[in-house]
Design a protein around this motif. Structure first.
Motif, PDB file in Angstrom:
ATOM      1  N   HIS A  15       0.855  -1.200   0.000  1.00  0.00           N
ATOM      2  CA  HIS A  15       0.000   0.000   0.000  1.00  0.00           C
ATOM      3  C   HIS A  15       0.888   1.247   0.000  1.00  0.00           C
ATOM      4  N   PRO A  16       1.613   1.500  -1.078  1.00  0.00           N
ATOM      5  CA  PRO A  16       2.592   2.594  -1.055  1.00  0.00           C
ATOM      6  C   PRO A  16       1.973   3.975  -0.877  1.00  0.00           C
ATOM      7  N   ILE A  17       0.838   4.238  -1.525  1.00  0.00           N
ATOM      8  CA  ILE A  17       0.247   5.579  -1.447  1.00  0.00           C
ATOM      9  C   ILE A  17      -0.269   5.861  -0.045  1.00  0.00           C
ATOM     10  N   LEU A  21       1.389   8.593   2.583  1.00  0.00           N
ATOM     11  CA  LEU A  21       0.585   9.746   3.008  1.00  0.00           C
ATOM     12  C   LEU A  21       0.418   9.766   4.520  1.00  0.00           C
ATOM     13  N   CYS A  22       0.142   8.622   5.115  1.00  0.00           N
ATOM     14  CA  CYS A  22       0.018   8.569   6.578  1.00  0.00           C
ATOM     15  C   CYS A  22       1.332   8.912   7.254  1.00  0.00           C
ATOM     16  N   SER A  25       2.038  12.697   6.954  1.00  0.00           N
ATOM     17  CA  SER A  25       1.236  13.524   7.853  1.00  0.00           C
ATOM     18  C   SER A  25       1.802  13.483   9.271  1.00  0.00           C
ATOM     19  N   LEU A  26       2.206  12.299   9.734  1.00  0.00           N
ATOM     20  CA  LEU A  26       2.779  12.183  11.074  1.00  0.00           C
ATOM     21  C   LEU A  26       4.109  12.931  11.180  1.00  0.00           C
ATOM     22  N   LEU A  27       4.926  12.845  10.125  1.00  0.00           N
ATOM     23  CA  LEU A  27       6.219  13.541  10.139  1.00  0.00           C
ATOM     24  C   LEU A  27       6.031  15.049  10.150  1.00  0.00           C
ATOM     25  N   MET A  28       5.053  15.555   9.375  1.00  0.00           N
ATOM     26  CA  MET A  28       4.824  16.992   9.348  1.00  0.00           C
ATOM     27  C   MET A  28       4.265  17.483  10.673  1.00  0.00           C
ATOM     28  N   VAL A 131       0.012  16.146   3.112  1.00  0.00           N
ATOM     29  CA  VAL A 131      -0.800  15.055   2.570  1.00  0.00           C
ATOM     30  C   VAL A 131      -1.364  15.395   1.195  1.00  0.00           C
ATOM     31  N   LEU A 132      -1.820  16.623   1.015  1.00  0.00           N
ATOM     32  CA  LEU A 132      -2.534  16.981  -0.215  1.00  0.00           C
ATOM     33  C   LEU A 132      -1.617  17.465  -1.332  1.00  0.00           C
TER      34      LEU A 132
END
Length: 317
Positions: A15-17, A21-22, A25-28, A131-132
């Motif tokens: 599930h690369p995408i 993305l998850c 988001s956690l890193l940001m 994420v976006l």
């Protein structure tokens, strides 16, 4: 630990995408959380290498970029507690004779305090950017590299590194436009909210004043004191959204920060990308960037939320 790494690698393959993305988001969120803690200790200029950029620039000659929303974090956000004795972190443990228990309790209290005073609207906006926009953009870039450069020759690695550097220029410019527009929008919403609050407060005051009087004399007294009609209507529509001002702020932010951000990006990411493109397998590249991304996200958050000095021709001395 090896099981966790194997599980994460499996997710990157299957599930690369979603996984990227998850993770992004956690890193940001983590990077922005670190940035806000750095700002509370007034160390942001040292971390972003801008030690003297705003020296001597008065507040009225700046575009203020934080907090995102003035109605967030209404409580105490200073480094000291309400008593002013310098003990920022309170302890709730009863076993004060055990140093380990006290230390753990203070660490938990410090984390809880940081979470409570964090500007979560700012953090959310940074997470949405990652994420976006940011992560999908670089995932598309890496996919294009994999299609064009099949072999890992020195020329291919150099082209990938150079392409990533050039690609960072418009991406960082869009980041400043995005961050500035979100901040401008929250300022506009704060103005709208304050107008509603003022109208409601004045209406309540007028009604309370009128309740202490009788008949027409009461109405006349209320009108005379407030200078308005007895029934004060709430604002029917928000104040106009100044798009031109938002674009002007974004342009000034880009002119002030873009060159230094791209330069520091090159210093940090060129060596990392050389190793990443030359050695690391394709599906493991995002995993190899996790550690460095946290610090880069922290840097981006600090740079985006720095005040910007106004040009000399905008406001008189």
């Amino acid at each position: 630990m090896s099981r966790v790494i194997s599980w994460y690698i499996h997710l990157l393959k299957t599930h690369p995408i979603k996984t990227n993305l998850c993770t992004a988001s956690l890193l940001m969120v983590g990077g922005d959380f670190m940035a806000q803690e750095i700002e509370r200790y007034h160390l942001e200029d040292e971390f972003t290498l801008h030690e003297h950029d705003l020296d001597g620039v008065p507040e009225r000659r700046r575009i203020h970029m934080h907090p995102y929303w003035g109605f967030v974090n209404k409580g105490n956000t200073s480094l000291e507690d309400d008593n002013g004795d310098g003990s920022a972190i309170s302890t709730t443990c009863t076993d004060t004779n055990n140093p380990l228990v006290v230390a753990v309790d203070r660490i938990v209290g410090s984390i809880r305090q940081s979470i409570e005073r964090n500007d979560w609207i700012r953090t959310t906006s940074m997470g949405l950017w990652s994420v976006l926009f940011y992560t999908p953009a670089y995932m598309a870039l890496y996919a294009a590299f994999d299609r064009v450069f099949k072999a890992r020759t020195p020329l291919a690695v150099g082209a990938r590194v150079a392409g990533a550097l050039v690609y960072s220029i418009p991406v960082n410019a869009l980041f400043f436009v995005y961050g500035t527009s979100v901040h401008h929008t929250m300022e506009w919403y704060g103005l709208w909210d304050s107008l509603l609050a003022d109208a409601e407060e004045e209406a309540d005051w007028t009604m309370n004043t009128s309740s202490d009087n009788d008949g027409d004399d009461a109405d006349a007294t209320a009108d005379q004191k407030t200078g308005r009609n007895f029934f004060l209507p709430l604002p029917e529509r928000p104040p106009p959204y100044d798009v031109e001002m938002m674009l002007s702020k974004a342009r000034l932010k880009i002119e002030t920060e873009l060159i230094s951000t791209v330069t520091n990006s090159a210093k940090m990411w060129i060596p990392i990308n050389i190793v990443n493109f030359a050695v690391v397998p394709n599906h493991l590249r995002p995993f190899g960037l996790l550690f460095f991304s946290v610090f880069w996200n922290c840097y981006l958050s600090l740079v985006q939320h720095r005040d910007v000095p106004l040009p000399q021709d905008v406001i008189g001395s």
